[in-house]
Design a protein around this motif. Structure first.
Motif, PDB file in Angstrom:
ATOM      1  N   ALA A 188      16.854   4.843 -70.834  1.00 39.34           N
ATOM      2  CA  ALA A 188      16.085   4.805 -69.880  1.00 39.34           C
ATOM      3  C   ALA A 188      14.394   4.514 -70.056  1.00 39.34           C
ATOM      4  N   TYR A 189      13.995   4.571 -71.287  1.00 39.07           N
ATOM      5  CA  TYR A 189      12.650   4.213 -71.420  1.00 39.07           C
ATOM      6  C   TYR A 189      12.387   2.727 -71.448  1.00 39.07           C
ATOM      7  N   GLN A 190      13.435   1.887 -71.477  1.00 37.47           N
ATOM      8  CA  GLN A 190      13.227   0.466 -71.349  1.00 37.47           C
ATOM      9  C   GLN A 190      13.175  -0.157 -70.234  1.00 37.47           C
ATOM     10  N   ARG A 191      12.986   0.887 -69.157  1.00 35.51           N
ATOM     11  CA  ARG A 191      12.529   0.444 -67.631  1.00 35.51           C
ATOM     12  C   ARG A 191      11.143  -0.179 -67.731  1.00 35.51           C
ATOM     13  N   THR A 192      10.837  -0.982 -67.024  1.00 33.47           N
ATOM     14  CA  THR A 192       9.428  -1.726 -67.417  1.00 33.47           C
ATOM     15  C   THR A 192       8.567  -1.548 -65.776  1.00 33.47           C
ATOM     16  N   TRP A 193       8.917  -0.385 -65.250  1.00 33.34           N
ATOM     17  CA  TRP A 193       7.994  -0.221 -64.125  1.00 33.34           C
ATOM     18  C   TRP A 193       7.094   1.197 -64.611  1.00 33.34           C
ATOM     19  N   LYS A 194       5.902   1.185 -64.023  1.00 31.04           N
ATOM     20  CA  LYS A 194       5.009   2.331 -64.622  1.00 31.04           C
ATOM     21  C   LYS A 194       5.209   3.569 -63.750  1.00 31.04           C
ATOM     22  N   PRO A 195       5.319   4.980 -64.143  1.00 36.95           N
ATOM     23  CA  PRO A 195       5.612   5.872 -63.521  1.00 36.95           C
ATOM     24  C   PRO A 195       3.934   6.172 -63.076  1.00 36.95           C
ATOM     25  N   PHE A 196       3.885   7.105 -62.069  1.00 41.77           N
ATOM     26  CA  PHE A 196       2.590   7.773 -61.579  1.00 41.77           C
ATOM     27  C   PHE A 196       2.129   8.685 -62.477  1.00 41.77           C
ATOM     28  N   ASN A 197       0.835   8.345 -62.796  1.00 47.26           N
ATOM     29  CA  ASN A 197       0.056   9.588 -63.532  1.00 47.26           C
ATOM     30  C   ASN A 197       0.003  10.862 -62.714  1.00 47.26           C
ATOM     31  N   PRO A 198       0.460  12.107 -63.470  1.00 51.36           N
ATOM     32  CA  PRO A 198       0.526  13.198 -62.789  1.00 51.36           C
ATOM     33  C   PRO A 198      -0.905  13.690 -62.574  1.00 51.36           C
ATOM     34  N   ILE A 199      -1.119  14.337 -61.132  1.00 47.05           N
ATOM     35  CA  ILE A 199      -2.329  14.921 -60.746  1.00 47.05           C
ATOM     36  C   ILE A 199      -2.494  16.123 -61.468  1.00 47.05           C
ATOM     37  N   LEU A 200      -3.750  16.529 -61.854  1.00 43.84           N
ATOM     38  CA  LEU A 200      -4.025  17.935 -62.517  1.00 43.84           C
ATOM     39  C   LEU A 200      -3.289  19.060 -61.938  1.00 43.84           C
ATOM     40  N   GLY A 201      -2.463  19.815 -62.691  1.00 46.90           N
ATOM     41  CA  GLY A 201      -1.866  20.883 -61.992  1.00 46.90           C
ATOM     42  C   GLY A 201      -0.331  20.930 -61.296  1.00 46.90           C
ATOM     43  N   GLU A 202      -0.087  19.405 -61.183  1.00 45.38           N
ATOM     44  CA  GLU A 202       1.061  19.074 -60.771  1.00 45.38           C
ATOM     45  C   GLU A 202       2.387  19.471 -61.667  1.00 45.38           C
ATOM     46  N   SER A 234      -5.727   8.342 -51.857  1.00 46.71           N
ATOM     47  CA  SER A 234      -6.499   9.766 -51.230  1.00 46.71           C
ATOM     48  C   SER A 234      -5.973  11.058 -52.467  1.00 46.71           C
ATOM     49  N   LEU A 235      -5.153  10.660 -53.011  1.00 47.35           N
ATOM     50  CA  LEU A 235      -4.842  11.829 -54.244  1.00 47.35           C
ATOM     51  C   LEU A 235      -5.811  11.847 -55.377  1.00 47.35           C
ATOM     52  N   GLU A 236      -6.322  10.466 -55.662  1.00 49.10           N
ATOM     53  CA  GLU A 236      -7.198  10.415 -56.806  1.00 49.10           C
ATOM     54  C   GLU A 236      -8.570  10.637 -56.286  1.00 49.10           C
ATOM     55  N   ASP A 237      -8.966  10.336 -54.849  1.00 49.52           N
ATOM     56  CA  ASP A 237     -10.190  10.808 -54.551  1.00 49.52           C
ATOM     57  C   ASP A 237     -10.202  12.580 -54.522  1.00 49.52           C
ATOM     58  N   ARG A 238      -9.109  13.176 -54.077  1.00 44.68           N
ATOM     59  CA  ARG A 238      -9.320  14.395 -54.007  1.00 44.68           C
ATOM     60  C   ARG A 238      -9.504  15.093 -55.559  1.00 44.68           C
ATOM     61  N   GLN A 239      -8.733  14.392 -56.330  1.00 42.50           N
ATOM     62  CA  GLN A 239      -8.779  14.874 -57.842  1.00 42.50           C
ATOM     63  C   GLN A 239      -9.974  14.952 -58.299  1.00 42.50           C
ATOM     64  N   ARG A 240     -10.945  13.732 -58.059  1.00 41.20           N
ATOM     65  CA  ARG A 240     -12.265  13.590 -58.426  1.00 41.20           C
ATOM     66  C   ARG A 240     -13.240  14.406 -57.756  1.00 41.20           C
ATOM     67  N   ALA A 241     -12.912  14.707 -56.529  1.00 37.45           N
ATOM     68  CA  ALA A 241     -13.570  15.830 -55.683  1.00 37.45           C
ATOM     69  C   ALA A 241     -13.608  17.192 -56.162  1.00 37.45           C
ATOM     70  N   GLU A 242     -12.407  17.395 -56.526  1.00 36.61           N
ATOM     71  CA  GLU A 242     -12.026  18.670 -57.256  1.00 36.61           C
ATOM     72  C   GLU A 242     -12.690  18.766 -58.821  1.00 36.61           C
ATOM     73  N   LYS A 243     -12.772  17.663 -59.470  1.00 35.31           N
ATOM     74  CA  LYS A 243     -13.475  17.664 -60.617  1.00 35.31           C
ATOM     75  C   LYS A 243     -15.083  17.930 -60.539  1.00 35.31           C
ATOM     76  N   ARG A 244     -15.771  17.384 -59.528  1.00 36.39           N
ATOM     77  CA  ARG A 244     -17.060  17.645 -59.155  1.00 36.39           C
ATOM     78  C   ARG A 244     -17.296  19.060 -58.721  1.00 36.39           C
TER      79      ARG A 244
END
Length: 452
Positions: free
Chosen positions: A134-148, A372-382
């Motif tokens: 399964a790991y030979q797939r050459t697509w990138k998975p999404f990075n999880p949001i903190l707390g996901e 949008s998710l990444e913006d929200r994650q940065r806002a939470e960090k701030r």
């Protein structure tokens, strides 16, 4: 979406290598104008360098722009510093990919039931190898949001839970359990971007406890190299040693993943031995990580014992033909709600709007939802920093233990048992109304009232 001929680009990351031996290559530096870049065909095909160089999911001008942006990162760890476009993604997160290791979990059941301590390692190490298909797939998975989180049930009696416990550095923790074993992992990736390739180092710890056998197994996988990120057909190689150690007895399996050689020679091949605590070979193992593994008892010189035969212990299951994302049937189940428990946590990866939009083929919506998710994650960090708060995972605790790995130090996270209590309460509550999962909004957030 990309055609079958366009299925290379970034890599789904998981555990494997740091150099790729003497793979067959053709230099296209003059053609591309980028000094030091090579395009490699691991299968040693008949296509010329120019045709190979034009492969990939992006148009030439898009690749040129991306290359100019990425040049400054050469030699760096790009695990979380680069925002990537969804065109190179698969509709799955890293937490879900962690769960793919459970596809052949029956091998761990056999290991627990096995009386022979060396065969126990044959089964367990074959389980560790099985995920590489399964790991030979050459697509990138999404990075999880903190707390996901990601939950999985309805597979071999297993309850599986993973949680993103840190964002900088990106770290995930996972726990799985059935009547035969418990599985615990702290996962942290370290990368080195090399221009048209990236080395991925699994700075993690994996432990499996076999309940009946009463032993603890420790896994150290090899690193991974992803070739042809920007130019050429992307492919993944995993040369290096995988070591699984029985911490209770001192026995171990040492398996070597062969590097891809000329015209693809040696690619996928795995060979090695199960050793006793005195480091004497007891069982030889051989096979291909994308096909099957077999074993045979051996003498102290590592030669097969007379009157014994090579026996197969694992073979990859049938896979769908011409699947858009090269998924196995199990990967499709992971992405579906068939393996979800009743009253799924709102932080579950399946509920991510960017992931779901990509699965539906809407790249534009997927990209905007991801931003949008990444913006929200940065806002939470701030807000956390402004309040002096510290993020605390729900289902895992910091163990206070720092362990050494071949690629650096690792802070360990331990399963705290609260999810087991939560799930039991859900299952036993007659007043709980089961919610339609499609109506649940994705919510891993620490501050529910915070707007992006």
């Amino acid at each position: 979406m990309a055609s079958k001929d366009q299925k290379g680009f970034f890599a789904s990351i998981a555990s494997s290598i740091s150099n790729f031996g003497s793979a067959m290559h053709k230099s296209v530096n003059g053609l591309l104008g980028y000094e030091g870049l090579e395009v490699i065909n691991p299968e040693g095909g008949t296509e010329d360098a120019e045709e190979e160089a034009q492969r990939g999911r992006w148009k030439q001008e898009e690749r040129d722009g991306y290359w100019k942006m990425m040049q400054k990162y050469i030699g760096s760890d790009v695990t979380s510093m680069v925002t990537l476009p969804v065109i190179i993604f698969e509709p799955m997160t890293m937490l879900q990919k962690m769960a793919e290791l459970m596809e052949y979990s029956s091998l761990l059941d056999h290991a627990d039931e096995c009386e022979d301590p060396y065969m126990r390692l044959v089964y367990a190490s074959s389980w560790a190898i099985s995920v590489y298909f399964a790991y030979q797939r050459t697509w990138k998975p999404f990075n999880p949001i903190l707390g996901e989180t990601y939950e999985m049930v309805n597979h071999g009696g297993i309850t599986f839970l993973a949680e993103q416990v840190s964002h900088h550095p990106p770290m995930s923790a996972g726990h799985a359990e059935n009547e035969h074993f418990t599985y615990d992992v702290t996962s942290k990736l370290k990368t080195k971007f090399l221009g048209n390739s990236v080395d991925v180092y699994p700075v993690g710890r994996t432990r499996v406890s076999l309940k009946k056998a009463g032993v603890i197994l420790d896994l150290v996988p090899p690193p991974t190299k992803v070739n042809n990120l920007i130019f050429g057909r992307t492919w993944v190689d995993s040369p290096g040693e995988m070591i699984m150690t029985n911490l209770t007895t001192g026995d171990k399996a040492v398996l070597y993943f062969q590097p891809c050689g000329w015209f693809g020679a040696g690619r996928y091949e795995v060979d090695g031995y199960v050793y006793n605590s005195e480091e004497e070979p007891k069982i030889l193992m051989t096979g291909k990580w994308n096909e099957s593994m077999s074993y045979q008892p051996c003498d102290l010189e590592g030669e097969p014992l007379p009157s014994t035969e090579l026996k197969e212990v694992w073979r990859v299951a049938d896979v769908p033909e011409n699947d858009k994302f090269q998924y196995t049937y199990f990967a499709h189940r992971i992405n579906s709600f068939d393996t979800a428990p009743k009253n799924l946590l709102a932080s579950d990866s399946r509920l991510r709007p960017d992931r779901y939009a990509l699965e539906m083929g809407d790249l534009s919506k997927s990209g905007s939802e991801k931003s949008s998710l990444e913006d929200r994650q940065r806002a939470e960090k701030r807000k956390r920093e402004a309040n002096g708060d510290k993020f605390t995972p729900k289902w895992f605790n910091v163990a206070g233990e720092v362990t050494q790995t071949p690629w650096g130090e690792l802070e360990i996270y331990e399963y705290n048992g609260k999810y087991t209590e939560h799930r039991a309460a859900v299952e036993n509550s007659s007043s709980t109304v089961e919610v339609d999962v499609k109506s649940i909004d994705f919510n891993p957030w620490q501050y529910d009232s915070l707007c992006a």
